[in-house]
Design an enzyme around this catalytic site. Structure first.
Site, PDB file in Angstrom:
ATOM      1  CE  LYS A 130      11.808  56.292  58.212  1.00  0.00           C
ATOM      2  NZ  LYS A 130      11.569  57.740  58.048  1.00  0.00           N
ATOM      3  NE  ARG A 140      16.724  57.482  62.326  1.00  0.00           N
ATOM      4  CZ  ARG A 140      15.400  57.372  62.388  1.00  0.00           C
ATOM      5  NH1 ARG A 140      14.840  56.236  62.638  1.00  0.00           N
ATOM      6  NH2 ARG A 140      14.653  58.415  62.183  1.00  0.00           N
ATOM      7  NE  ARG A 144       4.398  62.238  62.399  1.00  0.00           N
ATOM      8  CZ  ARG A 144       5.554  61.645  62.101  1.00  0.00           C
ATOM      9  NH1 ARG A 144       5.565  60.413  61.661  1.00  0.00           N
ATOM     10  NH2 ARG A 144       6.680  62.300  62.221  1.00  0.00           N
ATOM     11  NE  ARG A 203       7.173  61.428  65.958  1.00  0.00           N
ATOM     12  CZ  ARG A 203       7.793  60.660  65.077  1.00  0.00           C
ATOM     13  NH1 ARG A 203       7.157  59.618  64.543  1.00  0.00           N
ATOM     14  NH2 ARG A 203       9.025  60.909  64.704  1.00  0.00           N
ATOM     15  NE  ARG A 230      12.128  63.685  63.245  1.00  0.00           N
ATOM     16  CZ  ARG A 230      10.818  63.721  62.984  1.00  0.00           C
ATOM     17  NH1 ARG A 230      10.087  64.753  63.402  1.00  0.00           N
ATOM     18  NH2 ARG A 230      10.236  62.741  62.350  1.00  0.00           N
TER      19      ARG A 230
HETATM   20  P1  AP5 Z   1       4.995  58.473  58.446  1.00  0.00           P
HETATM   21  O1  AP5 Z   1       4.543  57.214  57.791  1.00  0.00           O
HETATM   22  O2  AP5 Z   1       4.811  58.585  59.910  1.00  0.00           O
HETATM   23  O3  AP5 Z   1       6.509  58.784  58.028  1.00  0.00           O
HETATM   24  P2  AP5 Z   1       7.853  58.182  58.577  1.00  0.00           P
HETATM   25  O4  AP5 Z   1       8.769  58.048  57.422  1.00  0.00           O
HETATM   26  O5  AP5 Z   1       7.600  56.961  59.408  1.00  0.00           O
HETATM   27  O6  AP5 Z   1       8.293  59.420  59.458  1.00  0.00           O
HETATM   28  P3  AP5 Z   1       8.829  59.557  60.910  1.00  0.00           P
HETATM   29  O7  AP5 Z   1       8.764  61.042  61.184  1.00  0.00           O
HETATM   30  O8  AP5 Z   1       8.125  58.666  61.882  1.00  0.00           O
HETATM   31  O9  AP5 Z   1      10.290  59.076  60.695  1.00  0.00           O
HETATM   32  P4  AP5 Z   1      11.514  59.296  61.519  1.00  0.00           P
HETATM   33  O10 AP5 Z   1      12.419  58.340  60.872  1.00  0.00           O
HETATM   34  O11 AP5 Z   1      12.019  60.681  61.659  1.00  0.00           O
HETATM   35  O12 AP5 Z   1      10.983  58.968  63.013  1.00  0.00           O
HETATM   36  P5  AP5 Z   1      11.288  57.772  63.994  1.00  0.00           P
HETATM   37  O13 AP5 Z   1      10.088  57.613  64.826  1.00  0.00           O
HETATM   38  O14 AP5 Z   1      11.856  56.608  63.304  1.00  0.00           O
HETATM   39  O15 AP5 Z   1       4.252  59.688  57.704  1.00  0.00           O
HETATM   40  C1  AP5 Z   1       4.374  61.011  58.182  1.00  0.00           C
HETATM   41  C2  AP5 Z   1       3.040  61.738  57.955  1.00  0.00           C
HETATM   42  O16 AP5 Z   1       2.791  61.833  56.563  1.00  0.00           O
HETATM   43  C3  AP5 Z   1       1.825  60.985  58.573  1.00  0.00           C
HETATM   44  O17 AP5 Z   1       0.933  61.932  59.077  1.00  0.00           O
HETATM   45  C4  AP5 Z   1       1.216  60.245  57.364  1.00  0.00           C
HETATM   46  O18 AP5 Z   1      -0.180  60.072  57.507  1.00  0.00           O
HETATM   47  C5  AP5 Z   1       1.564  61.172  56.202  1.00  0.00           C
HETATM   48  N1  AP5 Z   1       1.813  60.431  54.961  1.00  0.00           N
HETATM   49  C6  AP5 Z   1       2.545  59.299  54.806  1.00  0.00           C
HETATM   50  N2  AP5 Z   1       2.564  58.924  53.509  1.00  0.00           N
HETATM   51  C7  AP5 Z   1       1.830  59.856  52.831  1.00  0.00           C
HETATM   52  C8  AP5 Z   1       1.460  60.026  51.456  1.00  0.00           C
HETATM   53  N3  AP5 Z   1       1.862  59.160  50.504  1.00  0.00           N
HETATM   54  N4  AP5 Z   1       0.719  61.086  51.132  1.00  0.00           N
HETATM   55  C9  AP5 Z   1       0.298  61.980  52.073  1.00  0.00           C
HETATM   56  N5  AP5 Z   1       0.584  61.870  53.401  1.00  0.00           N
HETATM   57  C10 AP5 Z   1       1.348  60.814  53.755  1.00  0.00           C
HETATM   58  O19 AP5 Z   1      12.488  58.407  64.873  1.00  0.00           O
HETATM   59  C11 AP5 Z   1      12.267  59.455  65.778  1.00  0.00           C
HETATM   60  C12 AP5 Z   1      13.562  59.718  66.542  1.00  0.00           C
HETATM   61  O20 AP5 Z   1      13.947  58.539  67.276  1.00  0.00           O
HETATM   62  C13 AP5 Z   1      14.792  60.062  65.694  1.00  0.00           C
HETATM   63  O21 AP5 Z   1      14.845  61.434  65.391  1.00  0.00           O
HETATM   64  C14 AP5 Z   1      15.932  59.618  66.629  1.00  0.00           C
HETATM   65  O22 AP5 Z   1      16.148  60.566  67.653  1.00  0.00           O
HETATM   66  C15 AP5 Z   1      15.368  58.358  67.273  1.00  0.00           C
HETATM   67  N6  AP5 Z   1      15.674  57.105  66.547  1.00  0.00           N
HETATM   68  C16 AP5 Z   1      14.779  56.228  66.007  1.00  0.00           C
HETATM   69  N7  AP5 Z   1      15.418  55.182  65.456  1.00  0.00           N
HETATM   70  C17 AP5 Z   1      16.741  55.388  65.661  1.00  0.00           C
HETATM   71  C18 AP5 Z   1      17.918  54.663  65.307  1.00  0.00           C
HETATM   72  N8  AP5 Z   1      17.838  53.496  64.617  1.00  0.00           N
HETATM   73  N9  AP5 Z   1      19.114  55.186  65.648  1.00  0.00           N
HETATM   74  C19 AP5 Z   1      19.221  56.341  66.330  1.00  0.00           C
HETATM   75  N10 AP5 Z   1      18.156  57.080  66.691  1.00  0.00           N
HETATM   76  C20 AP5 Z   1      16.920  56.613  66.357  1.00  0.00           C
END
Ligand code: AP5
Length: 221
Positions: A13, A88, A127, A161, A172
């Site tokens: 994402k 979410r 990552r 991270r 998660r």
């Molecule tokens: P990446 O693009 O970073 O993936 P992502 O889907 O953004 O993954 P996240 O781990 O950031 O998502 P998340 O939703 O758990 O975390 P968030 O920060 O929102 O890609 C991941 C890796 O794969 C990278 O190294 C990339 O290079 C690689 N990659 C990508 N595409 C690829 C491909 N096609 N091929 C190969 N490699 C690839 O949330 C973190 C925490 O914050 C949550 O757990 C929660 O505690 C809190 N939080 C955030 N938002 C909310 C909310 N709205 N409500 C409640 N809690 C929340």
């Protein structure tokens, strides 16, 4: 235009949102990034976020809403946004609808990126992020040009991270399946969900997203 990138942790994402920012000239709103910035500031709110994030649990809706509405008030988001990692929960989705309605806007598309748990674990373990500017890399799939140096800002030393260790990633993922995935039904009822395979080369996934968006919203892009 307002649209969402939806999917489990590690679906791509964040990576794809950043590419779409350049293509559609629309800002990315990533609640996870906003929370990490708040945590880095050392504020009481940031410490509160950390209690949940470090365990892989969702932050309570009441804390997320304020963060989101403040971000939406920024001038760059006046005409649309790419929402990454938000909403979410169903409560967050309904609140987003209300906020956008108040601005005479609505979510026009939801891009659902799907990947397996096995892929999620592999992506999380590889990552690396820049502690200075937040740029994200992967040791194998998207390495920086110079080992351990950020391409974007030149900072030396990329970090893993805190919530990318296997136990927390599994938590998660479980939170996603239990609380977030059901939100898709809310958008499916509106006929605005497009499915995109999150596996494949980065450029190919970007192209697939653009094609899917064009098919759904056409000239609005
Ligand atoms: P990446 O693009 O970073 O993936 P992502 O889907 O953004 O993954 P996240 O781990 O950031 O998502 P998340 O939703 O758990 O975390 P968030 O920060 O929102 O890609 C991941 C890796 O794969 C990278 O190294 C990339 O290079 C690689 N990659 C990508 N595409 C690829 C491909 N096609 N091929 C190969 N490699 C690839 O949330 C973190 C925490 O914050 C949550 O757990 C929660 O505690 C809190 N939080 C955030 N938002 C909310 C909310 N709205 N409500 C409640 N809690 C929340």
């Amino acid at each position: 235009m307002d649209f969402l990138l939806f999917g489990p942790p590690g679906a791509g994402k964040g990576t794809q949102s950043q590419r779409l920012v350049d293509i559609y000239k629309t800002p990315q709103i990533a609640t996870g990034d906003l929370m990490r910035a708040e945590r880095k500031s050392g504020s009481a709110l940031g410490q509160e976020f950390d209690k949940y994030m470090s365990k892989g649990e969702l932050v309570p809706d009441s804390l997320v809403e304020q963060l989101l509405s403040n971000r939406l008030k920024q001038p760059d988001a006046a005409n649309g946004a790419i929402f990454d990692g938000f909403p979410r929960t169903l409560t967050q989705a309904k609140r987003l609808d209300e906020i956008l309605e108040g601005l005479s806007r609505r979510i026009q598309a939801v891009v659902h990126l799907e990947v397996s748990l096995e892929t999620i674990l592999e992506r999380a373990s590889g990552r690396r992020v820049c502690p200075s500017c937040g740029a994200s890399y992967h040791l194998h799939h998207k390495p920086p040009e110079n080992t351990n140096v950020c391409d974007a800002c030149g900072h030396e030393g990329l970090n893993q991270r805190k919530d990318d260790n296997e136990d927390v990633v599994r938590r998660r993922h479980a939170e996603y399946r239990e609380k977030t995935e059901p939100v898709l039904s809310h958008y499916r009822a509106k006929g605005i969900v497009v499915e995109v395979d999150g596996l494949g080369e980065l450029d190919q996934v970007t192209q697939n997203i653009c094609n899917a968006l064009k098919k759904l919203v056409g000239e609005a892009l």
